[in-house]
Design a protein around this motif. Structure first.
Motif, short mmCIF file in Angstrom:
data_model
loop_
_atom_site.label_atom_id
_atom_site.label_comp_id
_atom_site.label_asym_id
_atom_site.label_seq_id
_atom_site.Cartn_x
_atom_site.Cartn_y
_atom_site.Cartn_z
N UNK A 48 86.88 -36.17 -1.64
CA UNK A 48 88.13 -35.51 -1.27
C UNK A 48 87.90 -34.58 -0.09
N UNK A 49 88.95 -34.36 0.65
CA UNK A 49 88.93 -33.44 1.79
C UNK A 49 89.91 -32.32 1.49
N UNK A 50 89.45 -31.08 1.63
CA UNK A 50 90.33 -29.92 1.43
C UNK A 50 90.72 -29.36 2.79
N UNK A 51 91.96 -28.92 2.90
CA UNK A 51 92.44 -28.36 4.17
C UNK A 51 93.64 -27.45 3.92
N UNK A 52 93.98 -26.67 4.93
CA UNK A 52 95.17 -25.83 4.91
C UNK A 52 96.23 -26.56 5.71
N UNK A 53 97.38 -26.82 5.10
CA UNK A 53 98.40 -27.59 5.80
C UNK A 53 99.71 -27.65 5.05
N UNK A 54 100.52 -28.62 5.42
CA UNK A 54 101.85 -28.80 4.83
C UNK A 54 102.00 -30.24 4.35
N UNK A 55 103.09 -30.51 3.63
CA UNK A 55 103.33 -31.87 3.16
C UNK A 55 103.84 -32.74 4.31
N UNK A 56 104.12 -34.00 4.02
CA UNK A 56 104.54 -34.95 5.05
C UNK A 56 105.84 -34.57 5.73
N UNK A 57 106.68 -33.76 5.08
CA UNK A 57 107.94 -33.35 5.68
C UNK A 57 107.79 -32.06 6.49
N UNK A 58 106.56 -31.51 6.54
CA UNK A 58 106.33 -30.28 7.29
C UNK A 58 106.64 -29.02 6.49
N UNK A 59 106.78 -29.18 5.18
CA UNK A 59 107.10 -28.06 4.30
C UNK A 59 105.97 -27.83 3.30
N UNK A 60 106.17 -26.83 2.45
CA UNK A 60 105.24 -26.51 1.36
C UNK A 60 103.83 -26.22 1.87
N UNK A 61 103.66 -25.16 2.66
CA UNK A 61 102.33 -24.81 3.17
C UNK A 61 101.40 -24.32 2.07
N UNK A 62 100.11 -24.42 2.33
CA UNK A 62 99.09 -23.95 1.41
C UNK A 62 97.86 -24.81 1.52
N UNK A 63 96.96 -24.68 0.55
CA UNK A 63 95.78 -25.53 0.51
C UNK A 63 96.14 -26.86 -0.13
N UNK A 64 95.54 -27.92 0.41
CA UNK A 64 95.82 -29.26 -0.05
C UNK A 64 94.51 -30.05 -0.13
N UNK A 65 94.50 -31.12 -0.91
CA UNK A 65 93.37 -32.05 -0.91
C UNK A 65 93.93 -33.46 -0.73
N UNK A 66 93.10 -34.31 -0.17
CA UNK A 66 93.46 -35.71 0.04
C UNK A 66 92.20 -36.54 -0.16
N UNK A 67 92.37 -37.75 -0.63
CA UNK A 67 91.24 -38.65 -0.79
C UNK A 67 90.63 -38.94 0.58
N UNK A 68 89.33 -39.13 0.62
CA UNK A 68 88.66 -39.40 1.90
C UNK A 68 89.08 -40.75 2.48
N UNK A 69 89.71 -41.58 1.68
CA UNK A 69 90.22 -42.87 2.15
C UNK A 69 91.66 -42.77 2.63
N UNK A 70 92.26 -41.57 2.54
CA UNK A 70 93.64 -41.37 2.97
C UNK A 70 94.59 -41.39 1.78
N UNK A 71 95.88 -41.42 2.09
CA UNK A 71 96.89 -41.43 1.05
C UNK A 71 97.61 -40.10 0.98
N UNK A 72 98.44 -39.94 -0.03
CA UNK A 72 99.20 -38.69 -0.14
C UNK A 72 98.29 -37.51 -0.49
N UNK A 73 98.66 -36.34 0.02
CA UNK A 73 97.88 -35.14 -0.31
C UNK A 73 98.45 -34.48 -1.56
N UNK A 74 97.61 -33.67 -2.17
CA UNK A 74 98.00 -32.92 -3.36
C UNK A 74 97.99 -31.44 -3.02
#
Length: 140
Positions: free
Chosen positions: A5-31
């Motif tokens: 998994x990759x951890x980062x500071x960012x937003x969701x796909x719509x540009x909202x909901x900022x904070x820390x997120x994780x995503x699989x190293x193969x891509x896909x939706x973030x959590x």
């Protein structure tokens, strides 16, 4: 937990909901892990149970926090009015190093990952002009 998994500071796909997120190293939706815009610079602990990060927006100044990925609890690790930033977890998984100007000059400090009193390791000669341009890495 998977280490893929990759951890980062960012937003969701719509540009909202900022904070820390994780995503699989193969891509896909973030959590989304946190919902505070100022949460930044996440770093994994060995084994992937914790993320340490810094935030200005939680208590009004830059502090260090630990997020437990098992139960999503957040521990405020520092409580100093100085800037405590750029945390990294040691290879043993028990210690956190971070930058702070709490002594009047920039220095590298360490403290237990479970919380406790930080101690200074060494001063950073020449100071730090913009701490966001710097990071710490701890290797075995």
């Amino acid at each position: 937990p998977s280490l893929e998994r990759i951890a980062y500071s960012g937003v969701d796909d719509s540009g909202n909901r900022p904070g820390l997120r994780i995503v699989a190293s193969t891509g896909g939706p973030s959590e989304q892990l946190t919902d505070v815009e100022g949460d930044a610079r996440p770093q994994w602990s060995p084994g992937g149970q914790y993320l340490v990060f810094t935030s200005e927006d939680r208590h009004g100044n830059w502090e260090i926090y630990r997020l437990d990925l098992n139960d999503r609890s957040i521990l405020r690790m520092t409580t100093d009015p100085a800037q405590d930033v750029s945390p990294t977890v040691g290879p043993d998984g028990r210690t956190v190093a971070f930058l702070s100007d709490r002594s009047g000059t920039w220095a590298v400090w360490v403290m237990p990952l479970d919380g406790g009193d930080p101690t200074v390791l060494f001063s950073v000669r020449g100071g730090i002009q913009n701490w966001f341009d710097h990071s710490l890495q701890w290797i075995p």
